[in-house]
Write an enzyme that holds these catalytic residues in place. Structure first.
Site, PDB file in Angstrom:
ATOM      1  CE  LYS A  21      -3.669   2.168   2.781  1.00 31.25           C
ATOM      2  NZ  LYS A  21      -4.441   2.090   4.052  1.00 31.25           N
ATOM      3  CB  SER A  46      -7.703   3.949   3.134  1.00 28.46           C
ATOM      4  OG  SER A  46      -6.869   3.380   4.128  1.00 28.46           O
ATOM      5  CB  SER A  61      -7.858   1.103   6.119  1.00 28.80           C
ATOM      6  OG  SER A  61      -8.568   2.301   5.973  1.00 28.80           O
TER       7      SER A  61
END
Ligand code: GLN
Length: 494
Positions: free
Chosen positions: A84, A159, A183
């Site tokens: 990420k 996210s 997330s």
């Protein structure tokens, strides 16, 4: 043999060791698929094709040598992985999904990343995220929304939506995410994956671009509990660069298939089955719990009485911490600078143009909540209620070993469904926020599909540092169900 991109971590590692395929072949298969599908799904913000192939070639040399010498190999040697884009990888741009970091190339690896590299992993690239990890849909990314591989008109969650879509679509076998308020668990739930949020302090936050420092955790988006365990074993533990990490004494998580759920007490909190939860979501969770009961778990209803306060508490504490953490992005040291003769104007123009609307909203809420005269009323009060939420969990874990609940109130929603209404978006987090405030670990597990063919999910929560228990139960559940093996890859024939 199934196609390379559909292998999970355990079988990819096996194939690499036996020489059934090389790391270069495996890595090239992913890179090719990324090239085909990334323009459609918008998963990767950066593809590290050259360095990945180089690392894969180096791994292959070690692999073939060890077949002759039987030398012990690093545990992830040759395994491709996606990261990420809020975790730093030296020499690769880090954006955190924000314009304000455009052009920023960190010079060091996040500890979590470093440990994967030390274990021999091959980094494919950086995945899309809501700006500074603030969001539940990846619609807050400055670089465009990620599409859910199950239905490209829908969000993958957020996210860590890029990481989730990557693993679900076969663009990576496993990915790192971060979970501050849900997330990892929420995008895993919406993409049909196994998502592990670690205990606060279990995996170092060094190199994680900070959002809410008392909440941020590194997590794993995987295709099975076993795969998540393999990565956790490599990443967990004390790091002198993050003073909140603890030496976890727990033995390495070993999932041998004989994991027993028998006699385990599982609590089902009544506060998680409220109005607003999609009927199919609640039904899916109940069915998954029945499966655990079938494995010998004792299931009972429990109460986490302060659950309803988690949302308002989180949306004070997280923005307050963000307002402090994001103060460093002022055009001086990192990324974007909008020049001006006047220094103060340079700061404000840079921040004005560099941050997107959701980040600005959070910074204003957070700054307000911390300001003189309001601090006690908002931030101070929120901290007190946070203690009550943590106590709910402590008391519950005196009676039960694990908690089972929905991870999200709904299956994947349509792109744009909540963008006009931040409060509606925040409500997507109701079932993930409490555990984040308490700092306990959580695991999302695929648990079937709704009538539209969208993934359903079960969330398991455990006491601090109980990842092993969570993963054992997840593994046992995945021995008797095959939801986790159903991925949308066939839908995605380019
Ligand atoms: N969706 C939550 C938020 O918007 C949680 C985000 C996260 O865990 N990073 O803050």
């Amino acid at each position: 043999m199934s196609e390379l991109h559909s292998l999970n971590v355990a079988s990819a590692l096996k194939g690499l060791r036996s020489g059934a395929f090389s790391s270069r072949e495996l890595t090239a298969a992913y890179l090719q698929r990324i090239e085909q599908l990334n323009p459609r799904l918008n998963v990767f913000l950066y593809v590290a094709a050259d360095s990945a192939l180089k690392a894969a070639t180096a791994a292959d040399k070690k692999l073939s040598k060890s077949r002759k010498t039987k030398a012990k190999l690093p545990p992830l040697l040759g395994l491709p992985i996606a990261i990420k884009d809020v975790l730093t990888v030296a020499g690769i741009p880090a954006t955190a999904g924000s314009r304000i970091l455009e052009g920023f190339v960190p010079s060091y690896n996040a500890t979590s990343v470093q440990r994967l590299l030390d274990a021999g992993a091959v980094i494919l690239g950086k995945t899309n995220t809501d700006e500074f990890a603030m969001g539940s849909s990846t619609e807050n990314s400055a670089y465009g929304v990620v599409r859910n591989p199950w239905d490209e008109e829908r969000v993958p969650g957020g996210s860590s939506g890029g990481s989730a879509a990557a693993v679900a679509a076969g663009l990576a076998p496993v990915a790192l995410g971060t979970d501050t308020g849900g997330s990892v668990r929420q995008p895993a739930a919406l993409c049909g994956l196994t998502g592990l949020k670690t205990t606060y302090g279990r995996v170092s936050r060094y190199g994680l671009i900070a959002f809410g420092s008392s909440l941020d955790t590194v997590g794993i988006l995987a295709r099975s509990a076993q795969d998540a365990a393999i990565l956790l074993n490599v990443m967990a533990g004390y790091d002198p660069l993050d003073a909140t990490t603890l030496e976890s004494k727990a033995p390495k998580v070993k999932l041998d298939g004989k994991a027993t759920v028998k006699g385990l007490k599982i609590g089902v909190p009544k506060e998680y089955f409220i109005e607003g939860v999609q009927a199919e979501v609640a039904k899916g969770v109940r069915e998954a719990i029945a499966h655990l009961e079938g494995l010998g778990a004792q299931v009972r209803e429990i109460s986490l009485p302060h659950t309803e306060y988690a949302l308002p508490v989180y949306y004070i504490i997280a923005p307050a911490e963000a307002s402090a953490n994001l103060a460093r992005f002022d055009g001086v040291r990192y990324g974007l600078r909008v020049e001006d003769q006047n220094l103060i104007d340079m700061f404000s123009r840079t921040r004005g143009q560099g941050f997107g609307p959701e980040v600005k909203r959070r910074l204003m809420i957070g700054t307000y909540a911390l300001s003189a005269g309001y601090y006690d009323a908002y931030y101070g009060q929120a901290q007190k209620v946070r203690t009550l939420i943590r106590r709910d969990f402590e008391q519950a874990f005196e009676q039960v070993d694990l908690i089972a609940a929905p991870a999200t109130p709904s299956t994947a929603f349509r792109i744009g469904a909540h963008t006009g209404n931040p409060l509606e978006m925040y409500l997507e987090d109701v079932f993930t926020l409490p555990a984040s405030l308490a700092g306990v670990p959580g695991l999302s597990l695929p648990a079937g599909f709704d009538h539209q063919g969208l993934p359903l999910s079960l969330q398991l929560l455990g006491p601090h540092f109980s990842e092993e228990r969570l993963l054992q139960v997840g593994h046992a559940y995945q021995q008797i169900t095959d939801w986790h093996t159903m991925l949308p890859m066939d839908l995605l024939k380019a």
